[in-house]
Design a protein around this motif. Structure first.
Motif, mmCIF file in Angstrom:
data_model
loop_
_atom_site.group_PDB
_atom_site.id
_atom_site.type_symbol
_atom_site.label_atom_id
_atom_site.label_comp_id
_atom_site.label_asym_id
_atom_site.label_seq_id
_atom_site.Cartn_x
_atom_site.Cartn_y
_atom_site.Cartn_z
ATOM 1 N N GLU A 38 0.850 -1.187 0.000
ATOM 2 C CA GLU A 38 0.000 0.000 0.000
ATOM 3 C C GLU A 38 0.882 1.231 0.000
ATOM 4 O O GLU A 38 2.058 1.177 0.366
ATOM 5 C CB GLU A 38 -0.982 0.015 1.164
ATOM 6 C CG GLU A 38 -0.383 0.125 2.529
ATOM 7 C CD GLU A 38 -1.468 0.116 3.589
ATOM 8 O OE1 GLU A 38 -1.606 1.134 4.277
ATOM 9 O OE2 GLU A 38 -2.161 -0.902 3.732
ATOM 10 N N ILE A 51 -9.055 8.117 -9.229
ATOM 11 C CA ILE A 51 -7.914 8.124 -8.313
ATOM 12 C C ILE A 51 -7.295 9.510 -8.399
ATOM 13 O O ILE A 51 -7.087 10.037 -9.485
ATOM 14 C CB ILE A 51 -6.870 7.060 -8.707
ATOM 15 C CG1 ILE A 51 -7.493 5.674 -8.671
ATOM 16 C CG2 ILE A 51 -5.656 7.126 -7.784
ATOM 17 C CD1 ILE A 51 -6.604 4.588 -9.226
ATOM 18 N N ASP A 55 -4.408 10.117 -2.456
ATOM 19 C CA ASP A 55 -5.147 8.917 -2.050
ATOM 20 C C ASP A 55 -4.189 7.850 -1.537
ATOM 21 O O ASP A 55 -3.064 7.725 -2.020
ATOM 22 C CB ASP A 55 -5.933 8.327 -3.231
ATOM 23 C CG ASP A 55 -7.173 9.105 -3.579
ATOM 24 O OD1 ASP A 55 -7.582 9.963 -2.774
ATOM 25 O OD2 ASP A 55 -7.735 8.853 -4.660
ATOM 26 N N VAL A 57 -3.697 3.889 -1.471
ATOM 27 C CA VAL A 57 -4.193 2.772 -2.258
ATOM 28 C C VAL A 57 -3.514 1.468 -1.857
ATOM 29 O O VAL A 57 -2.426 1.463 -1.300
ATOM 30 C CB VAL A 57 -3.992 3.013 -3.775
ATOM 31 C CG1 VAL A 57 -4.809 4.188 -4.259
ATOM 32 C CG2 VAL A 57 -2.527 3.207 -4.116
ATOM 33 N N THR A 79 -3.257 1.321 -13.565
ATOM 34 C CA THR A 79 -4.439 1.391 -12.702
ATOM 35 C C THR A 79 -5.071 0.018 -12.497
ATOM 36 O O THR A 79 -5.730 -0.208 -11.487
ATOM 37 C CB THR A 79 -5.490 2.358 -13.275
ATOM 38 O OG1 THR A 79 -5.802 1.983 -14.613
ATOM 39 C CG2 THR A 79 -4.970 3.781 -13.238
ATOM 40 N N ILE A 82 -4.091 -1.572 -9.195
ATOM 41 C CA ILE A 82 -4.585 -0.993 -7.954
ATOM 42 C C ILE A 82 -5.857 -1.716 -7.541
ATOM 43 O O ILE A 82 -6.814 -1.799 -8.300
ATOM 44 C CB ILE A 82 -4.829 0.520 -8.106
ATOM 45 C CG1 ILE A 82 -3.490 1.213 -8.371
ATOM 46 C CG2 ILE A 82 -5.494 1.095 -6.853
ATOM 47 C CD1 ILE A 82 -3.602 2.685 -8.640
ATOM 48 N N LEU A 83 -5.834 -2.286 -6.337
ATOM 49 C CA LEU A 83 -6.955 -3.088 -5.868
ATOM 50 C C LEU A 83 -8.042 -2.265 -5.195
ATOM 51 O O LEU A 83 -9.196 -2.656 -5.191
ATOM 52 C CB LEU A 83 -6.448 -4.158 -4.889
ATOM 53 C CG LEU A 83 -5.326 -5.047 -5.427
ATOM 54 C CD1 LEU A 83 -4.821 -5.977 -4.333
ATOM 55 C CD2 LEU A 83 -5.790 -5.827 -6.632
ATOM 56 N N GLY A 84 -7.665 -1.127 -4.617
ATOM 57 C CA GLY A 84 -8.664 -0.295 -3.957
ATOM 58 C C GLY A 84 -8.049 0.927 -3.313
ATOM 59 O O GLY A 84 -6.832 1.059 -3.213
ATOM 60 N N ILE A 85 -8.932 1.840 -2.899
ATOM 61 C CA ILE A 85 -8.537 3.070 -2.236
ATOM 62 C C ILE A 85 -8.918 2.963 -0.767
ATOM 63 O O ILE A 85 -10.030 2.563 -0.424
ATOM 64 C CB ILE A 85 -9.242 4.292 -2.881
ATOM 65 C CG1 ILE A 85 -8.846 4.404 -4.354
ATOM 66 C CG2 ILE A 85 -8.899 5.571 -2.124
ATOM 67 C CD1 ILE A 85 -9.608 5.466 -5.120
ATOM 68 N N ILE A 86 -7.994 3.338 0.121
ATOM 69 C CA ILE A 86 -8.260 3.318 1.565
ATOM 70 C C ILE A 86 -8.824 4.666 1.948
ATOM 71 O O ILE A 86 -8.200 5.696 1.726
ATOM 72 C CB ILE A 86 -6.965 3.028 2.355
ATOM 73 C CG1 ILE A 86 -6.408 1.682 1.934
ATOM 74 C CG2 ILE A 86 -7.241 3.083 3.852
ATOM 75 C CD1 ILE A 86 -5.024 1.402 2.510
ATOM 76 N N LYS A 87 -10.031 4.672 2.517
ATOM 77 C CA LYS A 87 -10.686 5.927 2.926
ATOM 78 C C LYS A 87 -10.535 6.158 4.404
ATOM 79 O O LYS A 87 -10.468 5.286 5.196
ATOM 80 C CB LYS A 87 -12.178 5.904 2.565
ATOM 81 C CG LYS A 87 -12.414 5.823 1.089
ATOM 82 C CD LYS A 87 -12.319 7.170 0.485
ATOM 83 C CE LYS A 87 -12.615 7.063 -1.012
ATOM 84 N NZ LYS A 87 -12.629 8.283 -1.670
#
Length: 87
Positions: A38, A51, A55, A57, A79, A82-87
Motif C-alpha cells: 500500500e 484516483i 489517495d 491505495v 491502474t 490498484i486493488l482499492g482506495i483506503i478511505k
C-alpha cells in the motif's frame, strides 16, 4: 519533482511497514522481507479517473516498476494493478 505518468498509470510512494505490533512488540527489520503493498498516490496521469493525488491505495504485490527520483524510490503502476482506495 516533475514526473507525469503516461497512459493509465500512477506514481506511488510505498508506505513503510509498522515496526511494532499493537501490543508494543518491536519487529526487527530482517523479520519481514516483503515490500508493503500500500502507498500514497504522488502523481496521476490525465487519463486516470477515480484516483487522485494524495489517495492511499492498495495494490498487487509484484506489480509496477520501481524508479528513483530525487534519491527517493517510487513505484509506477497501471491502474489495473490498484486493488482499492483506503478511505
Amino acid at each position: 519533482m516533475n514526473f507525469l505518468p503516461l497512459g493509465k498509470r500512477v506514481l506511488i510512494e510505498r508506505e513503510e511497514e509498522l515496526k511494532a505490533t499493537a501490543s508494543g512488540i518491536i519487529i526487527p527489520d530482517n523479520a519481514s522481507k516483503e515490500k508493503p503493498s500500500e502507498g500514497k498516490v504522488i502523481a496521476v496521469s490525465k487519463e486516470v479517473e477515480g484516483i487522485s493525488q494524495g489517495d492511499r491505495v492498495v495494490f498487487a504485490k509484484y506489480s509496477g516498476s520501481e524508479i528513483t527520483l530525487d534519491n527517493k524510490k517510487y513505484l509506477v503502476l497501471n491502474t489495473d494493478d490498484i486493488l482499492g482506495i483506503i478511505k
